[in-house]
Design a protein around this motif. Sequence first.
Motif, PDB file in Angstrom:
ATOM      1  N   LEU A  33      42.720  67.715  38.545  1.00 55.17           N
ATOM      2  CA  LEU A  33      42.402  68.979  37.884  1.00 55.17           C
ATOM      3  C   LEU A  33      42.733  68.942  36.393  1.00 55.17           C
ATOM      4  O   LEU A  33      41.928  69.373  35.565  1.00 55.17           O
ATOM      5  N   GLY A  34      43.892  68.399  36.042  1.00 57.12           N
ATOM      6  CA  GLY A  34      44.261  68.297  34.627  1.00 57.12           C
ATOM      7  C   GLY A  34      43.281  67.442  33.848  1.00 57.12           C
ATOM      8  O   GLY A  34      42.848  67.811  32.741  1.00 57.12           O
ATOM      9  N   ARG A  35      42.906  66.314  34.418  1.00 59.93           N
ATOM     10  CA  ARG A  35      41.944  65.433  33.741  1.00 59.93           C
ATOM     11  C   ARG A  35      40.572  66.091  33.632  1.00 59.93           C
ATOM     12  O   ARG A  35      39.863  65.921  32.638  1.00 59.93           O
ATOM     13  N   ALA A  36      40.187  66.883  34.643  1.00 57.19           N
ATOM     14  CA  ALA A  36      38.903  67.578  34.588  1.00 57.19           C
ATOM     15  C   ALA A  36      38.892  68.603  33.450  1.00 57.19           C
ATOM     16  O   ALA A  36      37.908  68.699  32.709  1.00 57.19           O
ATOM     17  N   PHE A  37      39.980  69.356  33.308  1.00 64.43           N
ATOM     18  CA  PHE A  37      40.061  70.313  32.200  1.00 64.43           C
ATOM     19  C   PHE A  37      39.990  69.593  30.853  1.00 64.43           C
ATOM     20  O   PHE A  37      39.338  70.061  29.925  1.00 64.43           O
ATOM     21  N   ALA A  79      47.920  72.724  35.617  1.00 63.47           N
ATOM     22  CA  ALA A  79      47.234  71.916  36.624  1.00 63.47           C
ATOM     23  C   ALA A  79      48.199  70.919  37.248  1.00 63.47           C
ATOM     24  O   ALA A  79      47.783  69.965  37.896  1.00 63.47           O
ATOM     25  N   ALA A  80      49.495  71.123  37.034  1.00 69.56           N
ATOM     26  CA  ALA A  80      50.511  70.230  37.589  1.00 69.56           C
ATOM     27  C   ALA A  80      50.958  70.765  38.944  1.00 69.56           C
ATOM     28  O   ALA A  80      50.740  71.919  39.274  1.00 69.56           O
ATOM     29  N   GLY A  81      51.598  69.917  39.680  1.00 68.89           N
ATOM     30  CA  GLY A  81      52.181  70.356  40.943  1.00 68.89           C
ATOM     31  C   GLY A  81      51.999  69.332  42.039  1.00 68.89           C
ATOM     32  O   GLY A  81      51.250  68.365  41.910  1.00 68.89           O
ATOM     33  N   HIS A  82      52.708  69.579  43.099  1.00 68.11           N
ATOM     34  CA  HIS A  82      52.654  68.730  44.287  1.00 68.11           C
ATOM     35  C   HIS A  82      51.440  69.186  45.087  1.00 68.11           C
ATOM     36  O   HIS A  82      51.394  70.313  45.580  1.00 68.11           O
ATOM     37  N   VAL A  83      50.415  68.335  45.214  1.00 72.22           N
ATOM     38  CA  VAL A  83      49.157  68.758  45.823  1.00 72.22           C
ATOM     39  C   VAL A  83      49.110  68.596  47.338  1.00 72.22           C
ATOM     40  O   VAL A  83      48.301  69.229  47.988  1.00 72.22           O
ATOM     41  N   ARG A  84      49.958  67.759  47.890  1.00 75.02           N
ATOM     42  CA  ARG A  84      49.962  67.570  49.348  1.00 75.02           C
ATOM     43  C   ARG A  84      50.956  68.554  49.962  1.00 75.02           C
ATOM     44  O   ARG A  84      52.014  68.177  50.459  1.00 75.02           O
ATOM     45  N   VAL A  85      50.600  69.828  49.923  1.00 72.31           N
ATOM     46  CA  VAL A  85      51.517  70.884  50.335  1.00 72.31           C
ATOM     47  C   VAL A  85      51.918  70.752  51.798  1.00 72.31           C
ATOM     48  O   VAL A  85      53.092  70.870  52.146  1.00 72.31           O
TER      49      VAL A  85
END
Length: 134
Positions: A33-37, A79-85
Amino acid sequence: PQRLEWPVHGTAPAATDTPEGPPLLITGATGTLGRAFARLCALRGLPFRLVGRGEMDIADPASVDAAMDRWQPWAVVNAAGHVRVDAGEREDGPRLWRENVAGAATLAHACARRGVRLLSFSSDLVFDGLAQRP
């Protein structure tokens, strides 16, 4: 044409020009997501700064304040965070909480103190859209 959503008022800079002005600060430099932005900002000629944990640890108030002071953004995209909730709840609860809860709160407080707009995201594992109140 893909750079501009609305009609141009005045002269539009060329796509190859270096954007000027305060940047959009984007967290999550290693994430999708960060790279997409960042790609969208580059495509549209918007000044931005894509940062990873080494440049701004979103859960560390001193790190966030230093980054905000350094780059003086007009807005922040978290757009940071732990994505595998779902896996994080079982295997890495403290890291999940630090990045997705404490980090989001730290950014929100820093932005509020400075009057900087903040955009943050969540998954349907947290907000499924069915609640009738915040």
